[in-house]
Design an enzyme around this catalytic site. Sequence first.
Site, PDB file in Angstrom:
ATOM      1  N   ASP A   1      -3.560  -1.449   0.283  1.00  0.00           N
ATOM      2  CA  ASP A   1      -2.754  -2.650   0.101  1.00  0.00           C
ATOM      3  C   ASP A   1      -3.580  -3.844   0.566  1.00  0.00           C
ATOM      4  O   ASP A   1      -4.013  -3.897   1.719  1.00  0.00           O
ATOM      5  CB  ASP A   1      -1.478  -2.506   0.934  1.00  0.00           C
ATOM      6  CG  ASP A   1      -0.581  -3.732   0.867  1.00  0.00           C
ATOM      7  OD1 ASP A   1      -0.974  -4.734   0.259  1.00  0.00           O
ATOM      8  OD2 ASP A   1       0.514  -3.678   1.436  1.00  0.00           O
TER       9      ASP A   1
ATOM     10  N   ASP B   1      -0.487  -5.704  -6.283  1.00  0.00           N
ATOM     11  CA  ASP B   1      -1.293  -6.182  -5.155  1.00  0.00           C
ATOM     12  C   ASP B   1      -1.860  -5.030  -4.338  1.00  0.00           C
ATOM     13  O   ASP B   1      -2.292  -5.221  -3.210  1.00  0.00           O
ATOM     14  CB  ASP B   1      -0.484  -7.123  -4.266  1.00  0.00           C
ATOM     15  CG  ASP B   1       0.795  -6.496  -3.748  1.00  0.00           C
ATOM     16  OD1 ASP B   1       1.064  -5.324  -4.084  1.00  0.00           O
ATOM     17  OD2 ASP B   1       1.534  -7.172  -3.012  1.00  0.00           O
TER      18      ASP B   1
ATOM     19  N   LYS C   1       9.934   3.570   9.188  1.00  0.00           N
ATOM     20  CA  LYS C   1       9.168   3.335  10.415  1.00  0.00           C
ATOM     21  C   LYS C   1       9.544   4.310  11.534  1.00  0.00           C
ATOM     22  O   LYS C   1       9.975   3.898  12.624  1.00  0.00           O
ATOM     23  CB  LYS C   1       9.332   1.887  10.873  1.00  0.00           C
ATOM     24  CG  LYS C   1       8.760   0.876   9.894  1.00  0.00           C
ATOM     25  CD  LYS C   1       8.835  -0.550  10.414  1.00  0.00           C
ATOM     26  CE  LYS C   1       8.211  -1.514   9.413  1.00  0.00           C
ATOM     27  NZ  LYS C   1       8.271  -2.917   9.875  1.00  0.00           N
TER      28      LYS C   1
END
Length: 346
Positions: free
Chosen positions: A217, A106, A157
């Site tokens: 993405d 994807d 993150k």
Amino acid sequence: MNALLLAGGLGTRLRPLTEHMPKPMALVANRPWLEHLVIQLKDQGIRDFVMAVKHYPEQIRNYFGDGGKWGVSIRYAVEPTLRGTAGAIKNAEPLLDDRFLVVNADIVHEIDLLRLLEYHVQHGGKVTIGLTEVDDPTQYGVVEQDGSGRILRFVEKPRLEEAPSRRINAGIYLMEKDVLRHIPDHREVSIERETFPLLIERNVGVYGKVVTGYWMDMGTKERYRRIHWDLLNRTCRLPIPGQESGSGIWVGEDCRIGPGVLLVPPVLIGNRVDIGERSIVGPFAVIGDDCTIGRYVRCSETIMWDRCKVNDAIHLNNCIFGYGLELGSKQILHEAVMNRMEAMQA
């Protein structure tokens, strides 16, 4: 070396477009992205594919079959339950070569497989992760590497000032099959949060190399649009079907363009499209095959999949429409994302 294409994701953030289809089957320039990916890898020497499928697997099977239409061999590994990235790889283990490529199906990209393979052979480790550099790494798992390219850790993150780099996992891996013994069977396993940290801890040799070229993405509607605008302005160099007529206007076969129609580049018109008089299509419009657009329509920054019908005097801006929907006359739609069922209810 064969390639495992991870095509089992649910595509939650692309709904309603992916409500009843696998996300990698979403159209990119009027062709399923998964088809672009197979062709791209075939052009770089891959002939043997395994597709890891879960969400509506019959759609992928029915479209690709055994791969003969594309001159490749395709086999399927069906996940009985969602297994995560590493679990999907483990589930496909019986079908994989001793060395194999894994690609998240994807993510739209243009990878140079040969350079990645040369690096993998050179460093002698068990895993090579294709990396991409991003401007803002704070929403990703960021890698820290030593001077040889060996990955030391992932930082999930991080705050910008604490990020060890701007390099993140690009969803492309070269792997030696014997590392699969480190992945538990019959359960969901995250490759970034569980498998790669374990392999780093056990010192099997996990390396990373930046893959140059386009990478995006397509997991959100905003990024899905961006991919198409990048295609039309040729930031992304994937092939665009149809004959280029003038600068930035691609028109397919057997189209009927009515009198007074204005095509504003960049714009892609599929095959067998009928556009009524005095309509304006573009800029940044992608019209699928077998679509009908009525008279006096205004259509810009809009992606329309195959077999749609747009009746007279509709204004469309920044919309995405799934297969086969019909819109009534004299509507104004901005930032609408609709599939066929929603259009019938509207």
